[in-house]
Design a protein around this motif. Structure first.
Motif, PDB file in Angstrom:
ATOM      1  N   HIS B 131     -10.460  31.822   3.807  1.00 24.89           N
ATOM      2  CA  HIS B 131     -11.385  32.754   4.442  1.00 24.89           C
ATOM      3  C   HIS B 131     -10.700  34.056   4.831  1.00 24.89           C
ATOM      4  O   HIS B 131     -11.352  35.089   4.974  1.00 24.89           O
ATOM      5  N   THR B 158     -19.479  33.555  -2.075  1.00 25.11           N
ATOM      6  CA  THR B 158     -19.945  32.304  -1.474  1.00 25.11           C
ATOM      7  C   THR B 158     -21.245  31.906  -2.167  1.00 25.11           C
ATOM      8  O   THR B 158     -22.013  32.749  -2.625  1.00 25.11           O
ATOM      9  N   ALA B 183     -17.918  26.963   3.489  1.00 26.22           N
ATOM     10  CA  ALA B 183     -18.247  28.134   4.299  1.00 26.22           C
ATOM     11  C   ALA B 183     -19.512  27.816   5.080  1.00 26.22           C
ATOM     12  O   ALA B 183     -20.294  26.953   4.686  1.00 26.22           O
TER      13      ALA B 183
END
Lengths: 227, 213
Positions: B131, B158, B183
């Motif tokens: 991330h 994503t 995520a």
């Protein structure tokens, strides 16, 4: 003295040449070589069995599992062949005689309802044997890349075994999703400072706006001249 | 109070009210933006890469992945479960390489390496570093042959978990590395993250030749 040493050296070299021909011919140990050859023959046998199922299986599930075996063992074998070339191991051109006999026995049931069960049962046995071959290499293998090839094949062979376990067909989905996290910690790490900031700003701003609006309304309502 | 003074106070309070409303709006907007999914960035690796010789012998099964922001994990080969979900090691400190995909340094195909972003007990793991890994960062993958292959991140994306691109599971196409983890948002009810973060990386040239080659 020197002549004796030289002749001793010559004898030593000759003896080593006689006693360990396999080690010099290939760049890997006997165990590694056994694995590469066995893995290749296993792959060939699985591809042949999978192709036979697409022709002779009666259920859609067995046809599907057969197609998966062909697809996956073709991929695994591509890497086995490359590696064998890299470490100078000559691979056999076909499955073992025993593997060919087993496929012939299953083929004999073609056209009857017994084919599918015979195929699944034979596949369960074959995959258990392959797992044993893999585990032997994981235990005793010496070449890091050959051991890695065994490790690479293991989850695939285990997955195939699940599809034929108990002599019954269990279809499986192709790989397509990755569930990678169960703790919720990422969410917490993202949210807290933003949430605190938001609450503070909205509350503060809200109070100012409400206070201002209230004061404005009060002054509007009172007639001019009063305080 | 004089009329002028009263007008000034009136204006000031109007100004304060507007500011207050502005603060409410700003606070709400900022919060909803930070809660939104991380921005997609960069472009996917494309075309033929001549970074490696094109020889399949140069390829090797990944055993380790390393990158900035604390990405450092052993990697083991994995396959999918019956429901198509990759059977990753439960310990987030070890990643999974989809063993039917491309090997590191292969002439073609995607090297898919994924890791849990966290676990309930252990908290965030090394794959959470994905991330914080920006486009342009260098990531290395070590193979079973002990060679270190370098890749450079060219894109971050994503996707909803159910909508992961199927071409991530491919041995064909331009050679690339795909690093995956989860995520947000996180659903406490089901204990699952709704999305995957994927970092795409292209092979970087300049790998040192093996001794004797």
């Amino acid at each position: 003295m020197r002549r004796r040493l030289v002749s001793a050296a010559v004898v030593a070299v000759a003896l080593s040449g006689i006693s360990v021909p396999a080690a010099f011919a290939a760049g890997v140990s006997g165990q590694d070589e056994t694995f590469l050859k066995g893995a290749h023959q296993g792959n060939l046998a699985e591809i042949a069995a999978g192709e036979d199922a697409s022709k002779n299986a009666t259920s859609a599930c067995v046809k599907k599992v057969g197609a998966v075996l062909v697809r996956d063992h073709t991929k695994l074998d591509a890497d086995v062949k490359t590696l064998a070339g890299k470490v100078d191991v000559t691979l056999p051109a076909s499955p073992t005689a025993e593997q060919e006999k087993e496929l012939a026995a299953v083929r004999a049931e073609a056209g009857s309802t017994a084919y599918d069960t015979a195929w699944l049962t034979a596949q369960e046995t074959a995959h258990r044997k392959t797992l044993a071959l893999i585990d032997q290499e994981l235990e005793d293998g010496q070449n890091a890349e050959v051991v890695a090839a065994a490790r690479t094949a293991r989850p695939v062979v285990a997955m195939h075994l699940e599809m034929v376990r108990g002599g019954t067909c269990h279809e499986a989905e192709d790989a397509g999703t990755v569930g990678a996290g169960t703790g919720g910690h990422l969410a917490a790490a993202d949210d807290s400072p933003a949430t605190v900031g938001m609450v503070g700003t909205v509350t503060g701003g809200g109070l100012i706006a409400a206070g201002g609006a209230a004061w404005l309304l009060r002054t509007r309502r009172r007639p001019a001249g009063e305080n | 109070m004089t009329r002028r003074r009263r007008a000034a106070v009136f204006l000031m309070v109007c100004g304060l009210t507007v500011c207050g409303l502005g603060a409410v709006a700003a606070g709400w907007l900022t919060w909803s933006m930070t809660r939104a999914r991380p921005d997609d960035a960069g472009s996917l690796p494309a075309g033929v890469h001549r970074a490696v010789s094109g020889d399949a012998r140069e390829a090797s099964a990944p055993v380790r992945v390393h990158g900035p922001a604390g990405l450092d994990a052993a990697v083991v080969p994995v396959a999918a479960r019956a429901d198509g979900d990759l059977a990753l090691p439960s310990d987030p400190r070890t990643g999974g390489w989809w063993s039917l995909g491309a090997q590191a340094g292969a002439p073609a195909g995607t090297v898919l390496i994924a890791g849990h972003v966290d676990s309930r007990r252990g908290g965030l793991g090394p794959f959470a570093a994905l991330h914080e890994t920006p486009v342009g960062a260098d990531v290395t993958v070590t193979g079973a042959d002990a060679e270190v292959r370098r890749y450079r991140v060219t894109a971050r994306r994503t996707y909803r978990r159910e909508k992961l691109p199927t071409d991530l599971f491919a041995r064909t196409g331009p050679h690339r590395l795909a690093l995956l983890t989860c995520a947000g948002p996180y659903d406490r009810g089901s204990g699952r993250y709704a999305r995957n973060l994927v970092l795409y990386a292209a092979p970087r040239p300049g790998r040192l030749p093996r001794p004797g080659h």
